[in-house]
Write a protein that holds these residues in place. Structure first.
Motif, short mmCIF file in Angstrom:
data_model
loop_
_atom_site.label_atom_id
_atom_site.label_comp_id
_atom_site.label_asym_id
_atom_site.label_seq_id
_atom_site.Cartn_x
_atom_site.Cartn_y
_atom_site.Cartn_z
N VAL A 1 36.75 -119.36 -20.94
CA VAL A 1 37.54 -118.99 -22.06
C VAL A 1 37.53 -117.34 -22.44
O VAL A 1 38.61 -116.86 -22.91
CB VAL A 1 36.54 -119.75 -23.44
CG1 VAL A 1 37.34 -119.24 -24.65
CG2 VAL A 1 36.73 -121.06 -23.11
N SER A 2 36.30 -116.70 -22.19
CA SER A 2 36.58 -115.24 -22.33
C SER A 2 35.65 -114.52 -21.72
O SER A 2 34.61 -114.87 -21.15
CB SER A 2 36.31 -114.86 -23.72
OG SER A 2 35.21 -115.19 -24.50
N LEU A 3 35.91 -113.21 -21.56
CA LEU A 3 35.00 -112.17 -20.53
C LEU A 3 34.76 -111.23 -21.64
O LEU A 3 35.54 -110.58 -22.28
CB LEU A 3 35.76 -111.55 -19.48
CG LEU A 3 35.28 -110.73 -18.73
CD1 LEU A 3 34.19 -111.26 -17.77
CD2 LEU A 3 36.07 -110.14 -17.67
N LEU A 4 33.39 -111.11 -21.77
CA LEU A 4 32.80 -110.29 -22.75
C LEU A 4 31.64 -109.36 -22.39
O LEU A 4 30.72 -109.68 -21.51
CB LEU A 4 32.20 -111.07 -23.96
CG LEU A 4 31.65 -110.21 -25.08
CD1 LEU A 4 32.65 -110.17 -26.14
CD2 LEU A 4 30.26 -110.98 -25.55
N GLU A 5 31.92 -108.01 -22.50
CA GLU A 5 30.71 -107.05 -22.02
C GLU A 5 30.13 -106.57 -23.04
O GLU A 5 30.63 -105.88 -23.87
CB GLU A 5 31.65 -106.10 -21.48
CG GLU A 5 30.76 -105.11 -20.61
CD GLU A 5 31.48 -104.13 -19.55
OE1 GLU A 5 32.07 -104.50 -18.48
OE2 GLU A 5 31.30 -102.80 -19.82
N THR A 6 28.82 -106.89 -22.79
CA THR A 6 27.88 -105.96 -23.85
C THR A 6 27.22 -105.18 -23.09
O THR A 6 27.69 -104.15 -22.49
CB THR A 6 27.00 -106.96 -24.65
OG1 THR A 6 26.23 -108.01 -23.63
CG2 THR A 6 27.67 -107.97 -25.52
N ASN A 7 25.99 -105.51 -22.54
CA ASN A 7 25.42 -104.41 -21.51
C ASN A 7 26.03 -105.27 -20.17
O ASN A 7 25.63 -104.27 -19.02
CB ASN A 7 23.96 -104.53 -21.75
CG ASN A 7 23.32 -106.02 -21.69
OD1 ASN A 7 23.88 -107.10 -22.20
ND2 ASN A 7 22.05 -106.23 -21.04
N LYS A 8 26.14 -106.18 -19.95
CA LYS A 8 26.88 -106.75 -18.89
C LYS A 8 27.85 -107.55 -18.91
O LYS A 8 28.38 -107.84 -20.20
CB LYS A 8 25.77 -107.77 -18.22
CG LYS A 8 24.62 -107.14 -17.45
CD LYS A 8 24.02 -108.37 -16.90
CE LYS A 8 22.33 -107.96 -16.45
NZ LYS A 8 21.50 -109.04 -16.17
N PRO A 9 29.02 -107.61 -18.23
CA PRO A 9 30.09 -108.58 -18.44
C PRO A 9 29.54 -109.98 -18.36
O PRO A 9 29.21 -110.56 -17.28
CB PRO A 9 31.02 -108.14 -17.34
CG PRO A 9 30.13 -107.53 -16.38
CD PRO A 9 29.08 -107.17 -16.76
N TYR A 10 29.92 -110.67 -19.53
CA TYR A 10 29.59 -112.22 -19.54
C TYR A 10 30.60 -113.16 -19.52
O TYR A 10 31.59 -112.76 -20.11
CB TYR A 10 28.72 -112.48 -20.82
CG TYR A 10 27.49 -111.78 -20.71
CD1 TYR A 10 26.38 -112.63 -20.27
CD2 TYR A 10 27.04 -110.61 -21.60
CE1 TYR A 10 24.80 -112.00 -20.27
CE2 TYR A 10 25.81 -110.07 -21.88
CZ TYR A 10 24.71 -110.88 -20.96
OH TYR A 10 23.57 -110.39 -21.06
N LEU A 11 30.57 -114.21 -18.80
CA LEU A 11 31.62 -115.29 -18.87
C LEU A 11 31.17 -116.22 -19.77
O LEU A 11 29.92 -116.60 -19.95
CB LEU A 11 31.58 -116.13 -17.41
CG LEU A 11 32.05 -114.97 -16.29
CD1 LEU A 11 31.93 -115.83 -14.87
CD2 LEU A 11 33.46 -114.49 -16.46
N VAL A 12 32.21 -116.39 -20.72
CA VAL A 12 31.73 -117.44 -21.98
C VAL A 12 32.64 -118.69 -21.75
O VAL A 12 33.74 -118.65 -21.60
CB VAL A 12 32.02 -116.42 -23.24
CG1 VAL A 12 31.74 -117.38 -24.23
CG2 VAL A 12 31.59 -115.22 -23.29
N SER A 13 31.92 -119.65 -22.11
CA SER A 13 32.44 -121.06 -22.12
C SER A 13 33.09 -121.48 -20.83
O SER A 13 34.33 -121.35 -20.54
CB SER A 13 33.54 -121.16 -23.24
OG SER A 13 32.43 -121.04 -24.51
N CYS A 14 32.47 -121.81 -19.65
CA CYS A 14 32.70 -122.10 -18.66
C CYS A 14 32.87 -123.49 -18.32
O CYS A 14 32.21 -124.39 -18.58
CB CYS A 14 31.96 -121.41 -17.38
SG CYS A 14 31.75 -119.60 -17.60
N VAL A 15 34.15 -123.90 -17.31
CA VAL A 15 34.16 -125.18 -16.80
C VAL A 15 34.31 -124.68 -15.34
O VAL A 15 34.93 -123.90 -14.91
CB VAL A 15 35.37 -125.61 -17.26
CG1 VAL A 15 35.95 -127.29 -16.77
CG2 VAL A 15 35.81 -125.61 -18.61
N ARG A 16 33.72 -125.71 -14.60
CA ARG A 16 34.09 -125.80 -13.22
C ARG A 16 34.97 -126.61 -12.38
O ARG A 16 35.34 -127.59 -13.24
CB ARG A 16 32.52 -125.76 -12.55
CG ARG A 16 32.21 -127.46 -12.40
CD ARG A 16 30.93 -127.46 -11.76
NE ARG A 16 30.36 -128.92 -12.03
CZ ARG A 16 30.39 -130.06 -11.39
NH1 ARG A 16 30.96 -129.97 -10.12
NH2 ARG A 16 30.05 -131.10 -11.80
#
Lengths: 1218, 160
Positions: free
Chosen positions: A956-971
């Motif tokens: 759903v979103s790609l969010l970078e804090t200290n690392k880039p995180y993938l948020v709310s994933c579906v495979r």
């Protein structure tokens, strides 16, 4: 009134005779109530009023008894005053009696007829009755005095506001100008008073926008209270899920987003005379945009008045934007504040981004306060930190200190806290103890806490920024602006003189930017551009923004919308774009909703879309809790996070509808924030309504109910309303005294690094999702980013040093039980305080929830979703995947050899993203490694990684804090997903090599399977598009009931058939390897334009599409997305010319084919069996086509049939007979 | 009930096709939701203004028999407002009445008037202090002291 506290009733002068008389006797009371508290009386039996009366009565008696003693001693002189001269004074009663002070008379229980009617009266002595009557009168009089006192106090407070002196000035300015700016700092009363001045001046159609929904509610409440129409309807609010607006409403408080929607519907805003845009200085995306829209609107509505309200920040910007509008500047009401600069020494300053915050400078301030100010002097401390990690670091350090000194209660405050925890900051510390609130910038503007005397400002803030290139959101720490610094400082001077400690040098302060970066320059602008398009505002690049967004952001948004099909090549709205602009959600979510409608997956899709649009209901602090983890387990879905959310919501609904179960407890056990569930329920309801309004969803006809159940329902609702009303009567959470003891262990300071990282990221997501949701007015509460390597040594040591359960011998007040402090009326008002509190306590939420939702319906939806078949689940995944595309990530090829926590993923633009720790895949990475594991099992030397189970993640979103995180994933199955979604598919000559969107490469073992899959995918995509177009066309057409129903039925069948075929496709097993192209590979991907324009017999491939050489890639463009044979091949250049023998599975033709020819043949050959696919009989196929205008009857001479076909279908049909 | 028509509202007098589909963006509330008012609100008749302290408030009735009450009568001609602090329809709030001596309209606040079988504004009471019983005289004296110190009304209102 003191003199009225005199003798009352003769009864007390004769104590002996009244010995057997007992006012407390229930029977006596009941008789009295019968006489005095009937249905027609002011006080009614059994009412709240009645209870209050008896309490009053008891106090009255105690008072009179004590008075009676005094009275007896005093000689009763009561000498007649000199006779008056005036007429009015002539008949004053000579002997004083308190009853003469009451200007009321009571008719109840008077006169014989009444007494006979009420039978039992004779049992009560006359003087007792008279005495009781007097008591009732006193009670009524007391009530009058109380209410009048309240009214007078209210008026006094209003008059004392700084704004009060400028009301006239403002109205005058408004008479002469169309736009006026009101500038005044917090506490000057502009937000509450200006609307009332307008009302008093005779305006009756006033709208006042607020950036936050919560402020709309609390302001509407306050203003209606102040304007004495608390229970009237002239003041109302209108927010996303609620409205108290009525035809009688004169002032409405609404969110900026909502006003924009109203303009979208009616560009002239004819329903308003005056618009107030409040808090313009906060520079939210919507408010900036609104200002632009209004500036354009004003010339067209010369009668419309506009008032901008702002803090005293950058006033000239607003004034000049509106042609130098006059400014009414109102002084704030601040006490003097001493500023102390205490820059952090070098050795304590963090050296890298990843280092944890050193709490020592903060601790020193705490000590300084303890040292300098005696504990008897009250005053709390508010600490501004950049994010949650910083808060927990400081919390960890403060807690042992607080426990040791017993002079502090430390409380965190940020938006990811549960509502109960947030509410704690309004509680009061026991005497001798100070409250220390560790807050993000949420306390800068959105939340106001009273009693703060000290402010400690770290000078940092975490803000979301947007990287238009990677379409990535980044949460970064920045120095604050001077404006923010002043705002933070001001929080110390609201109730008295204060002190502000700044952990930076004065020279730093001077170097700060003057103002914060406006939101429009920091966020993705997709939704904004879409809205601008649908409002017909022309080219967004030329829109006169108050301060324009970066050009790159606008470009990205436009390209993105074009890619999503919302804009066409000339940047006009497409039908789907129009629809998306009507949905108040992010484009992605909107797409999912539309796609879901097509496949009859509405209920689960509604829930998912809603759940993805609110903050995650999973409480972060529960992440580290084992019990919670176990309890949550059954909710987790191995398909992906949106499915987990779906499960959680459905399970919650089941619990909720099961009467015996306590949903609140259920939520707590699982670490779920119930409030979010209510939000999801509301949101999904709104979505449903929107889909119905747009004809995407048939409106459910209410099931015919028999009169009995209708009555039953009616009664239930009445009872609920009653409950609701009762709640509203006794509204307002009372402030409590904090307990020192409870707080020590209570706040979580011991979460491990992993968990707190999890929280951070997720928290930031909240914000992001908040913006996602378009009209969500969420406070820009900074999240946090720095990773926590290990639990802080200081905190850990501190805790060890203090034995647990220390506060046994703590100072007085520490063990105080929570008790209520404020007067329940809460006449003193805090806009901010109210803000966090507007979430009513849970039991009431429940009532409201049941009033709003049809429990039965919701439950049915939930349970239907609970037993979704495998097929439906798979289809749902497909819908999500298509909606989320191009937000895809592929697992790193070496993930199989890595630890669970070190799994990497790559998106097209971002390498090395990691899973968000809350994701189901973070704890079960093997779910994504199917492909790799299988490949390894197959044989160690097969380094190609061949497998049929490769997975892709849609996020759903790609969010970078200290690392880039993938948020709310579906495979998703990798190859199939790519074949169905990709906007660009390139193949080599035998189609065994495919490249999707220029970054994902697939190598298939068998070229035969490859061509087969590819051609199936092409056909499915065409059918899918067609079905969608038809769905949208239906929405655009005016519906004639019967036809619509028929068409709908037909479409359903087509969609069902499509769904089945899609599923078959998704399940197709084919062995392949997948690989993310390196930059070098991507550069040398294409053969480039060919000089040989040989396109032998290709015109027949893929239906009617004419293949033409591709100008840049080389090869042939087959469809808008597929380019055949354009890939630079490392093996053989002649593969496309090589014919191999092949037998067609359909017509058993056996002859040599090139891959291209084979595809050609297959495509034509399959057209027939496809149409006769199971479930889609000829008849259905026919009816399904009725909607198309291009169809005409065609008589085929070969099969002797009359067919209804479009021209291309005719061609296709003819081909069958060749 | 009001909720039924969650439309665009208050537009009767205004031009334009104001009654649009705003409902979509409102909570599609059920009838009666968010409702707490009786539709028959008592329309304010005018503004009451105390001629001494200047307190202003809208009033909805003048007389001795406030609307919706059956068993209470007022012993003077009062300006009355439906009690804005409660939902009960039959609760009313007395704002003030004319002084029976000088006929000035005054509020019922302690600093402006008192009631002793009739309404008297405080200036009149002071003028004719001797005509009142001692209890009143004492009370007025007591009241005068603090009100001189601070011209604002004191908030402490004791029982009775």
């Amino acid at each position: 009134m003191s003199s009225s506290k005199r003798t009352e009733g003769k009864g007390y002068r004769e104590p002996k005779s009244s010995r057997q008389w007992d006012w407390g006797c229930p029977e006596t009371r009941s008789q009295l109530e019968e006489i005095f508290f009937g249905d027609q009386d002011v006080i009614r039996r059994g009412s709240e009023d009645c209870r209050k009366f008896w309490a009053f009565f008891e106090r009255l008696q105690t008072f009179q008894r004590s008075k009676a003693g005094l009275e007896a001693k005093r000689p009763t002189e009561a000498q007649a005053p000199p006779r008056p001269r005036g007429t009015a004074l002539a008949d004053l009663p000579a002997t004083y009696d308190p009853r003469y002070r009451i200007n009321l008379a009571l008719l109840s229980g008077k006169g014989e007829p009444v007494s006979e009617l009420r039978g039992s009266r004779s049992q009560l002595p006359h003087d007792r009755l008279a005495e009781f009557r007097r008591a009732v009168l006193h009670y009524l009089d007391f009530g009058q005095k109380q209410a009048f006192g309240k009214l007078a106090k209210l008026q006094r407070e209003r008059a004392a506001l700084p704004m009060a002196r400028y009301g006239r000035h403002l109205l005058q300015a408004l008479q002469e100008h169309q736009v006026v700016v009101v500038a005044g700092d917090t506490g000057c009363g502009k937000s509450t008073q200006v609307p009332q001045y307008l009302l008093a001046a005779g305006f009756s159609h006033v709208a006042c926008t607020q950036p936050r929904r919560i402020a709309c509610i609390s302001l509407a409440k306050r203003v209606s209270f102040e304007s004495l129409s608390q229970y009237g309807s002239q003041v109302g609010y209108q927010i996303r899920f609620e409205s108290t607006r009525s035809p009688a409403t004169k002032i409405v408080f609404l969110t900026e987003g909502l006003l924009l929607r109203q303009i979208q519907r009616e560009p002239g805003l004819p329903q308003y005379q005056v618009l107030i845009v409040d808090e313009v200085h906060e520079r939210h995306l919507h408010s900036d945009f609104l200002l632009g829209v209004l500036r354009r609107l004003l010339p067209a509505r010369p009668d419309l008045k506009l008032i901008l309200m702002s803090a005293t920040i950058n006033i000239s910007l607003f004034s000049s934007y509106f042609g130098h509008a006059p400014v009414v500047q109102v002084p704030g009401r601040l006490f003097p504040i001493t500023v102390i600069y205490q820059p952090v020494p070098k050795e304590e300053a963090p050296t890298s981004k990843s280092e944890k915050l050193d709490p020592r400078p903060f601790l020193r301030v705490l000590q300084a306060i303890d040292h300098k100010y005696p504990p008897e002097e009250r005053g709390d401390l508010l600490v501004f930190l950049s994010g949650m990690a910083e808060i927990s670091a400081v919390l960890e350090a403060f807690q042992p200190y607080a426990a040791h000194t017993k002079r502090w209660v430390v409380l965190p405050l940020h938006s990811a806290l549960s509502i109960t925890d947030q509410d704690k900051v309004f509680d009061v510390a026991p005497p001798g103890v100070r409250k220390c609130i560790l807050s993000t910038n949420i306390a800068e503007t959105s939340v106001t806490i009273d009693g703060v005397r000290f402010v400690l400002d770290s000078g940092k803030v975490k803000e979301m920024s947007f990287d238009p290139k990677a379409k990535l959101q980044r949460l970064q720490e920045f120095w604050i602006s001077r404006a923010s610094a002043e705002q933070r400082k001001g929080r110390a001077g609201r109730t008295g003189p204060g002190v502000c400690y700044r952990l930076y040098a004065e020279s730093d302060y001077d170097d700060f930017a003057p103002y914060p970066v406006p939101e429009i320059q920091r966020v993705a602008l997709d939704a904004l551009v879409l809205q601008m398009k649908s409002m017909g505002l022309g080219d967004p690049r030329n829109f006169p923004f108050i301060e324009p967004p970066p050009a790159a952001s606008l470009e990205t948004a436009i390209v993105y919308l074009r890619d999503q099909g919302a804009l066409d090549a000339s940047e006009n709205l497409t039908p789907i774009g129009t629809l998306l602009s009507e949905l108040p959600v992010d484009v992605v979510i909107g797409k999912i909703l539309i796609l879901g409608c097509l496949f009859d997956l509405v209920e689960p899709v509604l829930t998912m879309a809603a759940a993805l649009s609110v903050q995650s209901p999973f409480v972060r602090s529960a992440q580290s809790n084992l019990d919670c983890g176990t309890a949550r387990k059954p909710l987790e879905s191995d398909h992906g996070d949106p499915f987990t959310l779906l499960n959680a919501f459905n399970a919650w609904v089941q619990v909720k509808s099961d009467r015996s179960a306590n949903s609140r407890k259920w939520c707590r056990r699982r670490g779920l924030e119930e409030h979010r569930m209510y939000e999801i329920a509301n949101l999904r309801r709104q979505f449903k309504g929107l889909l119905q309004d747009h004809g995407l969803l048939a409106e459910a006809r209410p099931a015919p109910a028999d009169s009995y159940s209708r009555q039953q329902q009616h009664r239930q609702r009445r009872e609920l309303y009653q409950l609701k009303r009762e709640h509203e009567e006794s509204e307002g959470r009372k402030r409590k005294v904090l307990r020192l003891e409870a707080l020590e262990g209570g706040s979580s300071s011991d979460e491990d690094a992993e968990a707190s990282r999890a929280r951070e990221g997720a928290h930031a997501v909240d914000i992001q999702v908040g913006h996602l949701a378009g009209m969500w007015a969420l406070s820009p509460d900074g999240g946090s980013s720095s990773p926590l390597p290990s639990p802080c040594s200081l905190g850990a040591l501190g805790r060890q040093a203090m034995p647990t359960g220390v506060p046994a011998g703590s100072p007085a007040g520490v063990h105080l039980q929570t008790l209520s402090l404020t007067d329940p009326e809460g006449v003193t008002w805090q806009p901010g305080a109210a803000s966090l509190r507007t979430f009513p306590p849970s039991p009431f939420q429940d009532v409201k929830f049941k009033l709003r939702h049809d429990m039965g319906q919701l439950q049915a939806a939930a349970s239907s979703a609970q037993d979704l078949s495998r097929d439906q689940l798979a289809l749902l995944k497909l819908v999500l995947g298509r909606g989320l595309y191009p937000q895809l990530a592929t697992p790193d090829q070496f993930n199989g050899c890595r630890k669970d926590s070190d799994q990497f993923f790559h998106t097209q633009s971002k390498q090395g993203a990691v899973l968000h720790p809350t994701s189901v895949f973070a704890s079960n990475p093997d779910l994504l490694q199917g492909g790799q594991t299988e490949a390894r099992e197959k044989g160690r030397d097969s380094k190609d990684g061949l497998s049929s189970r490769h997975q892709l993640l849609a996020f759903v979103s790609l969010l970078e804090t200290n690392k880039p995180y993938l948020v709310s994933c579906v495979r998703l199955p990798a190859l199939q997903a790519v074949l169905l979604f990709s906007r660009s598919l390139d193949t080599n000559g035998d189609c065994s090599r495919l490249v999707a969107d220029g970054w994902l490469e697939f190598r298939l073992e068998s070229s035969e399977r490859a061509t087969q899959l590819l051609s199936t995918a092409l056909r499915l995509r065409a059918r899918w598009e067609e079905a969608l177009d038809r769905q949208l066309a239906r929405q655009a057409q005016p519906r004639s009931e019967e036809r619509a129903a028929m068409a709908l039925k037909a479409e359903r069948k087509v969609a069902a058939a499509l769904g089945r075929d899609l599923l078959d496709f998704m399940r197709s097993k084919v062995s392949y390897s997948t690989h993310r192209l390196t930059a070098l590979e991507a550069q040398n991907l294409y053969v480039g334009p060919q000089t040989v324009p040989a396109a032998p017999q290709l015109s027949a491939v893929f239906g009617e599409t004419a293949m033409s050489p591709h100008d840049t890639k080389g090869g042939y463009a087959v469809t808008s997305f597929l380019t055949y044979n354009c890939l630079m091949s490392d093996t053989d250049l002649y593969s496309d010319c090589l014919r191999t023998f092949w037998s067609c599975p359909h017509c058993s033709l056996y002859m040599p084919f090139t891959p291209m020819e084979r595809m050609c043949h297959e495509n034509t050959c399959q057209a027939a069996p496809d149409q006769a696919a199971p479930g889609a009989s000829d008849e259905e196929a026919e009816s399904s086509r009725q909607a198309s205008a291009l169809q005409r009857t065609y008589h085929c001479e070969l099969c002797q049939k009359d067919l209804l076909l479009t021209p291309t279908e005719i061609l296709r049909h003819r081909k069958q007979h060749l | 009930m009001r909720g039924q028509d969650q439309g665009p509202l208050w537009t009767e007098s205004l031009p334009g096709p104001a009654r649009a589909q705003e409902g979509t963006w409102q909570s599609r509330s059920e009838p009666g939701e968010d409702m707490m008012t009786s539709p028959s609100e008592q329309e304010p008749k005018g503004m009451f203004e105390c001629q001494l302290c200047g307190l202003t408030a809208p009033y909805s009735y003048v007389g001795q028999k406030p609307p919706n009450t059956h068993t209470v009568v007022l012993l003077e001609e009062c300006h009355v407002l439906k009690d804005p602090f409660t939902l009960d329809k039959d609760k009313f709030l007395i704002l003030g009445s004319p002084c029976s001596l000088c006929n000035k309209l005054v509020c019922v606040g302690q600093e402006c008037s008192l009631y002793y079988s009739k309404r008297f504004c405080l200036p009149c009471v002071h003028e004719n202090l001797s005509a009142f019983p001692q209890e009143i005289q004492q009370e007025v004296e007591k009241r005068r002291a603090p009100s001189k110190a601070a011209s604002k009304k004191s908030d402490s209102r004791t029982l009775l």
